[in-house]
Design a protein around this motif. Structure first.
Motif, PDB file in Angstrom:
ATOM      1  N   GLY A 135       0.884  -0.975   0.028  1.00 57.92           N
ATOM      2  CA  GLY A 135      -0.050   0.012   0.065  1.00 57.92           C
ATOM      3  C   GLY A 135       0.794   1.344  -0.042  1.00 57.92           C
ATOM      4  N   ALA A 136       2.237   1.242  -0.149  1.00 60.07           N
ATOM      5  CA  ALA A 136       3.078   2.184  -0.075  1.00 60.07           C
ATOM      6  C   ALA A 136       2.752   3.317  -1.331  1.00 60.07           C
ATOM      7  CB  ALA A 136       4.540   1.929  -0.242  1.00 60.07           C
ATOM      8  N   ARG A 137       3.306   4.566  -1.070  1.00 58.57           N
ATOM      9  CA  ARG A 137       3.273   5.716  -2.027  1.00 58.57           C
ATOM     10  C   ARG A 137       4.850   5.933  -2.497  1.00 58.57           C
ATOM     11  NH1 ARG A 137      -1.042   8.890  -3.258  1.00 58.57           N
ATOM     12  NH2 ARG A 137      -3.125   8.155  -2.210  1.00 58.57           N
ATOM     13  N   LEU A 138       5.393   5.015  -3.420  1.00 58.88           N
ATOM     14  CA  LEU A 138       6.780   5.209  -3.328  1.00 58.88           C
ATOM     15  C   LEU A 138       7.252   6.226  -4.484  1.00 58.88           C
ATOM     16  CD1 LEU A 138       9.414   3.314  -3.411  1.00 58.88           C
ATOM     17  CD2 LEU A 138       8.606   2.063  -5.398  1.00 58.88           C
ATOM     18  N   ALA A 139       8.457   6.665  -4.166  1.00 58.09           N
ATOM     19  CA  ALA A 139       9.489   7.581  -4.848  1.00 58.09           C
ATOM     20  C   ALA A 139      10.623   6.639  -5.425  1.00 58.09           C
ATOM     21  CB  ALA A 139       9.436   8.879  -4.531  1.00 58.09           C
ATOM     22  N   ILE A 193       2.415  -1.137  -4.593  1.00 54.41           N
ATOM     23  CA  ILE A 193       1.953   0.190  -4.240  1.00 54.41           C
ATOM     24  C   ILE A 193       0.696   0.612  -4.856  1.00 54.41           C
ATOM     25  CG2 ILE A 193       4.560   0.691  -4.341  1.00 54.41           C
ATOM     26  CD1 ILE A 193       4.338   1.499  -6.888  1.00 54.41           C
ATOM     27  N   THR A 194       0.122   1.908  -4.185  1.00 55.37           N
ATOM     28  CA  THR A 194      -0.943   2.248  -4.690  1.00 55.37           C
ATOM     29  C   THR A 194      -0.634   3.414  -5.645  1.00 55.37           C
ATOM     30  OG1 THR A 194      -0.678   3.967  -2.842  1.00 55.37           O
ATOM     31  CG2 THR A 194      -2.048   1.967  -2.427  1.00 55.37           C
ATOM     32  N   SER A 195       0.551   4.058  -5.449  1.00 54.57           N
ATOM     33  CA  SER A 195       1.102   5.191  -6.605  1.00 54.57           C
ATOM     34  C   SER A 195       2.431   5.130  -6.461  1.00 54.57           C
ATOM     35  CB  SER A 195       0.365   6.610  -6.344  1.00 54.57           C
ATOM     36  OG  SER A 195       0.755   6.930  -4.974  1.00 54.57           O
ATOM     37  N   GLY A 196       3.009   5.838  -7.499  1.00 54.66           N
ATOM     38  CA  GLY A 196       4.520   5.879  -7.313  1.00 54.66           C
ATOM     39  C   GLY A 196       5.049   7.145  -8.336  1.00 54.66           C
ATOM     40  N   VAL A 197       6.235   7.473  -7.948  1.00 57.96           N
ATOM     41  CA  VAL A 197       6.871   8.667  -8.869  1.00 57.96           C
ATOM     42  C   VAL A 197       8.184   8.118  -9.320  1.00 57.96           C
ATOM     43  CG1 VAL A 197       8.141  10.769  -8.550  1.00 57.96           C
ATOM     44  CG2 VAL A 197       5.799  10.668  -7.684  1.00 57.96           C
ATOM     45  N   ALA A 198       8.509   8.065 -10.466  1.00 58.77           N
ATOM     46  CA  ALA A 198       9.702   7.426 -11.126  1.00 58.77           C
ATOM     47  C   ALA A 198      10.508   8.842 -11.343  1.00 58.77           C
ATOM     48  CB  ALA A 198       9.452   6.608 -12.154  1.00 58.77           C
ATOM     49  N   GLY A 199      11.725   8.988 -10.736  1.00 57.88           N
ATOM     50  CA  GLY A 199      12.401  10.142 -10.699  1.00 57.88           C
ATOM     51  C   GLY A 199      13.748  10.031 -11.416  1.00 57.88           C
ATOM     52  N   GLU A 245      -1.591   6.428 -14.843  1.00 54.94           N
ATOM     53  CA  GLU A 245      -2.527   7.073 -13.727  1.00 54.94           C
ATOM     54  C   GLU A 245      -2.022   6.771 -12.645  1.00 54.94           C
ATOM     55  OE1 GLU A 245      -6.641   6.510 -14.379  1.00 54.94           O
ATOM     56  OE2 GLU A 245      -6.575   7.176 -16.409  1.00 54.94           O
ATOM     57  N   GLN A 246      -1.123   5.851 -12.488  1.00 55.42           N
ATOM     58  CA  GLN A 246      -0.659   5.032 -11.113  1.00 55.42           C
ATOM     59  C   GLN A 246       0.751   5.678 -10.861  1.00 55.42           C
ATOM     60  OE1 GLN A 246      -1.392   1.033 -10.718  1.00 55.42           O
ATOM     61  NE2 GLN A 246      -0.733   1.220  -8.553  1.00 55.42           N
ATOM     62  N   ILE A 247       1.792   5.712 -12.058  1.00 55.97           N
ATOM     63  CA  ILE A 247       2.986   6.143 -11.792  1.00 55.97           C
ATOM     64  C   ILE A 247       3.394   7.248 -12.672  1.00 55.97           C
ATOM     65  CG2 ILE A 247       5.412   5.185 -11.901  1.00 55.97           C
ATOM     66  CD1 ILE A 247       4.411   2.678 -11.956  1.00 55.97           C
ATOM     67  N   THR A 248       4.127   8.303 -12.218  1.00 55.57           N
ATOM     68  CA  THR A 248       4.256   9.530 -12.730  1.00 55.57           C
ATOM     69  C   THR A 248       5.694   9.476 -12.918  1.00 55.57           C
ATOM     70  OG1 THR A 248       2.286  10.824 -11.792  1.00 55.57           O
ATOM     71  CG2 THR A 248       4.210  11.895 -12.890  1.00 55.57           C
ATOM     72  N   ALA A 249       6.246   9.663 -14.270  1.00 57.82           N
ATOM     73  CA  ALA A 249       7.623   9.673 -14.419  1.00 57.82           C
ATOM     74  C   ALA A 249       7.979  11.370 -14.345  1.00 57.82           C
ATOM     75  CB  ALA A 249       8.004   9.387 -15.756  1.00 57.82           C
ATOM     76  N   ALA A 272      11.997  15.370  -7.585  1.00 53.41           N
ATOM     77  CA  ALA A 272      11.189  14.768  -8.122  1.00 53.41           C
ATOM     78  C   ALA A 272       9.736  14.416  -7.356  1.00 53.41           C
ATOM     79  CB  ALA A 272      11.510  13.350  -8.776  1.00 53.41           C
ATOM     80  N   ILE A 273       9.768  14.725  -6.111  1.00 51.29           N
ATOM     81  CA  ILE A 273       8.535  14.494  -5.146  1.00 51.29           C
ATOM     82  C   ILE A 273       7.862  15.705  -5.089  1.00 51.29           C
ATOM     83  CG2 ILE A 273       8.167  13.852  -2.930  1.00 51.29           C
ATOM     84  CD1 ILE A 273      10.472  12.177  -2.722  1.00 51.29           C
ATOM     85  N   GLU A 274       6.563  15.827  -5.293  1.00 42.33           N
ATOM     86  CA  GLU A 274       5.880  16.982  -4.915  1.00 42.33           C
ATOM     87  C   GLU A 274       4.874  16.693  -3.693  1.00 42.33           C
ATOM     88  OE1 GLU A 274       6.107  19.820  -6.399  1.00 42.33           O
ATOM     89  OE2 GLU A 274       7.037  19.293  -8.193  1.00 42.33           O
ATOM     90  N   PRO A 275       4.719  17.721  -2.788  1.00 47.74           N
ATOM     91  CA  PRO A 275       3.691  17.272  -1.643  1.00 47.74           C
ATOM     92  C   PRO A 275       2.465  16.756  -2.000  1.00 47.74           C
ATOM     93  CG  PRO A 275       4.691  19.681  -1.489  1.00 47.74           C
ATOM     94  CD  PRO A 275       4.900  19.078  -2.825  1.00 47.74           C
ATOM     95  N   THR A 276       1.887  16.965  -3.223  1.00 51.57           N
ATOM     96  CA  THR A 276       0.579  16.357  -3.366  1.00 51.57           C
ATOM     97  C   THR A 276       0.894  15.007  -3.942  1.00 51.57           C
ATOM     98  OG1 THR A 276       1.016  16.958  -5.699  1.00 51.57           O
ATOM     99  CG2 THR A 276      -0.530  18.483  -4.384  1.00 51.57           C
ATOM    100  N   ASP A 277       2.003  14.462  -3.901  1.00 48.63           N
ATOM    101  CA  ASP A 277       2.219  12.912  -4.138  1.00 48.63           C
ATOM    102  C   ASP A 277       1.957  12.007  -2.829  1.00 48.63           C
ATOM    103  OD1 ASP A 277       3.177  13.492  -6.693  1.00 48.63           O
ATOM    104  OD2 ASP A 277       5.209  13.785  -6.263  1.00 48.63           O
ATOM    105  N   HIS A 278       2.154  12.959  -1.722  1.00 48.92           N
ATOM    106  CA  HIS A 278       2.161  12.189  -0.443  1.00 48.92           C
ATOM    107  C   HIS A 278       2.861  10.853  -0.413  1.00 48.92           C
ATOM    108  CE1 HIS A 278      -1.178  14.819   0.441  1.00 48.92           C
ATOM    109  NE2 HIS A 278      -2.069  14.414  -0.727  1.00 48.92           N
ATOM    110  N   ILE A 279       4.008  11.051  -0.841  1.00 48.75           N
ATOM    111  CA  ILE A 279       5.062   9.985  -0.738  1.00 48.75           C
ATOM    112  C   ILE A 279       5.381   9.531   0.721  1.00 48.75           C
ATOM    113  CG2 ILE A 279       7.317   9.138  -1.296  1.00 48.75           C
ATOM    114  CD1 ILE A 279       5.670   9.341  -3.746  1.00 48.75           C
TER     115      ILE A 279
END
Length: 235
Positions: A20-24, A43-49, A70-74, A82-89
């Protein structure tokens, strides 16, 4: 290697990502790690930096190919930018870099770790720098792993946010408190190789026309430290 068949190194990193992690994933390269975790429902969502345009494009392509846009943002960005506050990583992985660079990345944008509860770090070298950072920045080591793959040894350090992390001495920072306690065959083999390498360097240095006393003393201290540890673990 692809997103469905991670290397042993990356698979070990993946194993420490909470359900259930929000991963960067910083320095994501092809985004194999977040894509693998998303496909497996970890993971529920992710950022690929990624800071380099080529690997960033590879990451974008991989995410799009797997229909995970829709789930992972590069994001093309430097380190934690690469991390934004709205990502809730809540979980950050950084794998495959030197320990000095990992420490620099974590330090220069430390405020972006505000909501992060877990760091999963895999330095290629300079592991003691990473342990020192964790100890002094409110992250408690909770486990370590050592993977030997393709002739290389990879240490994976897992740390959770904690107000008063354990303060480790030089030996633990250098060898890893969990790795030292476990002293697996991989650990013993790694430090036997390092001992042989350091002894060879010492021999070269001592045979030079001008012998640098400080360098010799440093190498002898390192050799003594490794021998002591290996003797203690019965190697």
């Amino acid at each position: 290697m692809d997103a469905d068949h991670l290397s042993q190194r990356l698979a070990t990193v993946a194993s420490y990502v909470p359900q259930g992690a929000r991963l960067a994933d910083i320095g994501t390269d092809h985004a194999y790690l977040p894509v693998n975790l998303a496909k497996r429902g970890v993971i529920t969502s992710g950022v690929a930096g990624e800071v380099v345009p080529g690997p960033f494009k590879n990451a974008e392509h991989e995410i799009h190919k797997e229909n995970l846009s829709e789930q992972i943002t590069a994001r093309l960005a430097n380190g934690l930018q690469a991390i934004e506050p709205t990502d809730h990583i809540d979980t950050v992985a950084i794998a495959g870099m030197g320990g000095t660079l990992i420490t620099q990345i974590l330090t220069q944008d430390f405020d972006r770790l505000a909501g992060v509860q877990r760091l999963i770090l895999q330095p290629n070298v300079g592991e003691s720098n990473v342990r020192q950072f964790l100890m002094t920045h409110g992250f408690q080591l909770v486990t370590e792993n050592l993977v030997s793959e393709d002739g290389h040894d990879y240490e994976i350090l897992v740390a959770d946010r904690q107000e008063n992390p354990t303060q480790y001495g030089e030996e633990d920072l250098h060898f890893g408190p969990y790795l030292l306690a476990d002293h697996s065959p991989v650990f013993v083999a790694k430090w036997q190789r390092e001992l042989a390498r350091t002894e060879a360097v010492l021999q070269q240095v001592e045979s030079a026309n001008e012998v640098p006393a400080e360098k010799v003393a440093s190498l002898k201290a390192k050799i003594s430290e490794i021998k002591e540890v290996l003797q203690r673990v019965g190697a």
